[in-house]
Design an enzyme around this catalytic site. Structure first.
Site, short mmCIF file in Angstrom:
data_model
loop_
_atom_site.label_atom_id
_atom_site.label_comp_id
_atom_site.label_asym_id
_atom_site.label_seq_id
_atom_site.Cartn_x
_atom_site.Cartn_y
_atom_site.Cartn_z
N SER A 7 4.97 -28.43 -85.75
CA SER A 7 5.69 -29.23 -86.73
C SER A 7 5.86 -30.65 -86.18
O SER A 7 6.53 -30.86 -85.18
CB SER A 7 7.06 -28.62 -87.01
OG SER A 7 7.86 -29.59 -87.66
N HIS A 32 1.90 -28.78 -89.40
CA HIS A 32 3.01 -28.57 -90.34
C HIS A 32 3.76 -29.87 -90.59
O HIS A 32 4.20 -30.54 -89.65
CB HIS A 32 3.94 -27.51 -89.74
CG HIS A 32 5.05 -27.04 -90.62
ND1 HIS A 32 4.88 -26.06 -91.57
CD2 HIS A 32 6.36 -27.40 -90.67
CE1 HIS A 32 6.04 -25.83 -92.18
NE2 HIS A 32 6.95 -26.64 -91.65
N ASP A 34 7.04 -31.53 -92.54
CA ASP A 34 8.32 -31.24 -93.17
C ASP A 34 8.75 -32.42 -94.03
O ASP A 34 9.08 -33.48 -93.50
CB ASP A 34 9.38 -30.96 -92.10
CG ASP A 34 9.11 -29.64 -91.42
OD1 ASP A 34 9.16 -28.61 -92.12
OD2 ASP A 34 8.85 -29.63 -90.20
N MET A 36 11.46 -33.92 -96.59
CA MET A 36 12.87 -33.69 -96.95
C MET A 36 13.37 -34.80 -97.85
O MET A 36 13.03 -35.97 -97.66
CB MET A 36 13.72 -33.66 -95.68
CG MET A 36 13.24 -32.66 -94.66
SD MET A 36 14.35 -32.65 -93.25
CE MET A 36 13.45 -31.53 -92.15
N HIS A 65 5.34 -28.57 -96.06
CA HIS A 65 6.56 -27.82 -96.39
C HIS A 65 7.50 -28.76 -97.12
O HIS A 65 8.10 -29.64 -96.52
CB HIS A 65 7.17 -27.31 -95.06
CG HIS A 65 8.44 -26.55 -95.21
ND1 HIS A 65 9.25 -26.26 -94.13
CD2 HIS A 65 9.04 -25.99 -96.29
CE1 HIS A 65 10.30 -25.57 -94.55
NE2 HIS A 65 10.20 -25.40 -95.86
N MET A 67 10.77 -29.60 -98.72
CA MET A 67 12.19 -29.25 -98.86
C MET A 67 12.82 -30.26 -99.80
O MET A 67 13.57 -31.15 -99.39
CB MET A 67 12.85 -29.27 -97.47
CG MET A 67 12.48 -28.05 -96.65
SD MET A 67 12.82 -28.27 -94.91
CE MET A 67 11.33 -29.10 -94.41
N MET A 136 12.26 -18.89 -93.68
CA MET A 136 13.02 -19.80 -92.81
C MET A 136 13.88 -18.96 -91.86
O MET A 136 14.64 -18.09 -92.30
CB MET A 136 13.93 -20.72 -93.64
CG MET A 136 13.20 -21.79 -94.44
SD MET A 136 12.07 -22.83 -93.50
CE MET A 136 13.15 -23.55 -92.28
N ASP A 172 9.49 -20.15 -89.67
CA ASP A 172 9.76 -21.55 -89.35
C ASP A 172 11.23 -21.72 -88.96
O ASP A 172 12.13 -21.40 -89.75
CB ASP A 172 9.44 -22.40 -90.60
CG ASP A 172 9.58 -23.89 -90.38
OD1 ASP A 172 9.83 -24.33 -89.24
OD2 ASP A 172 9.44 -24.63 -91.39
C1 DX5 Z 1 13.30 -27.27 -90.44
C2 DX5 Z 1 11.82 -27.44 -90.54
C3 DX5 Z 1 11.06 -26.98 -89.36
C4 DX5 Z 1 11.41 -27.67 -88.07
C5 DX5 Z 1 11.22 -26.67 -86.98
O1 DX5 Z 1 13.88 -27.50 -91.67
O2 DX5 Z 1 11.32 -26.73 -91.66
O3 DX5 Z 1 9.65 -27.00 -89.59
O4 DX5 Z 1 10.60 -28.80 -87.80
O5 DX5 Z 1 11.67 -27.21 -85.79
P1 DX5 Z 1 11.98 -26.31 -84.52
O6 DX5 Z 1 10.72 -25.58 -84.16
O7 DX5 Z 1 12.40 -27.31 -83.50
O8 DX5 Z 1 13.09 -25.36 -84.90
ZN ZN Z 2 9.06 -26.62 -91.89
#
Ligand code: DX5
Ligand code: ZN
Length: 215
Positions: A7, A32, A34, A36, A65, A67, A136, A172
């Site tokens: 990620s 990956h 993320d 947001m 991903h 969010m 998650m 994740d």
């Molecule tokens: C959290 C994200 C993850 C995050 C994971 O909302 O979806 O992908 O980057 O990070 P680690 O591996 O540090 O928990």
């Molecule tokens: Zn993620």
């Protein structure tokens, strides 16, 4: 062997191209992203243009991903951004079938993610239409959180729900060499890891260890 998806949220943003090259050379399977919106989750990250600008840097499978609240409103921005798969949140989508239709029409793989409190059974009506389930294992929004052990039975329930369908089962949040083994034993096939990889002294070694989880 299972698949590993570093990620980028935990990467050094000042050296992104080098960080991507590092994990690609180490044999990472997916990359990956993320995304947001500061609304569905209480944090901001980057958007579609970020993914688009990373695309020429890598041949890896781009695992996006989302969010964000009402992903259908955001999907047009992600058109031709180079995503191989887009995973939306079940809880954020008032019309999941429309999301599936939009992605399929563009040849983008369809993923659906569940927050910790959401039961896997909600996905039953969609199983013939999706490519990826993302469980998650922390509350979404931030990297570096502690893995929730009580998600292990849910991973197992998702594995059973998938049956012999070709749906990938991804986890994740808080994934490291220890928690990865628990997840793989419970049925996970794709491991997302941010901090465990990018904050490590030797990221390549961690990627390879994660790939051998559960062996
Ligand atoms: C959290 C994200 C993850 C995050 C994971 O909302 O979806 O992908 O980057 O990070 P680690 O591996 O540090 O928990
Ligand atoms: Zn993620």
């Amino acid at each position: 062997m299972v698949l590993v998806a570093p990620s980028l949220l935990a990467a050094d943003f000042g050296n992104l191209f080098e960080q991507i090259a590092l994990v690609e050379k180490a044999g990472a399977d997916w990359l990956h992203f993320d995304i947001m919106d500061g609304h569905f989750v209480p944090n901001l990250s980057y958007g579609a243009d970020f993914v688009r600008q990373m695309r020429p840097q890598s041949k890896l499978f781009f695992d996006v991903h989302l969010m964000v609240e009402e992903p259908l409103n955001f999907l047009p921005m992600f058109e031709n951004c180079g995503a191989d798969q887009i995973t939306v949140h079940y809880e954020a989508s008032s019309d999941l079938s429309a999301v599936v239709k939009w992605l399929k029409a563009r040849g983008i793989k369809v993923g659906v993610s569940l927050k910790p409190q959401t039961n896997v059974d909600v996905l039953a009506p969609y199983l013939d239409h999706i490519d990826n389930i993302l469980i998650m294992t922390v509350e979404p929004g931030f990297g570096g959180q502690k893995f929730m052990d009580d998600m292990l039975p849910k991973i197992n329930a998702a594995r059973k729900l998938i049956g012999n369908r070709g749906i990938t089962l991804e986890v994740d949040g808080g994934i490291n060499v220890q928690t990865a083994a628990l997840c793989v034993n419970a049925g996970a096939y794709v491991l997302v890891a941010g901090s465990a990889i990018f904050k490590a002294e030797n990221p390549a070694q961690i990627i390879q260890q994660l790939q051998r989880s559960g062996e």
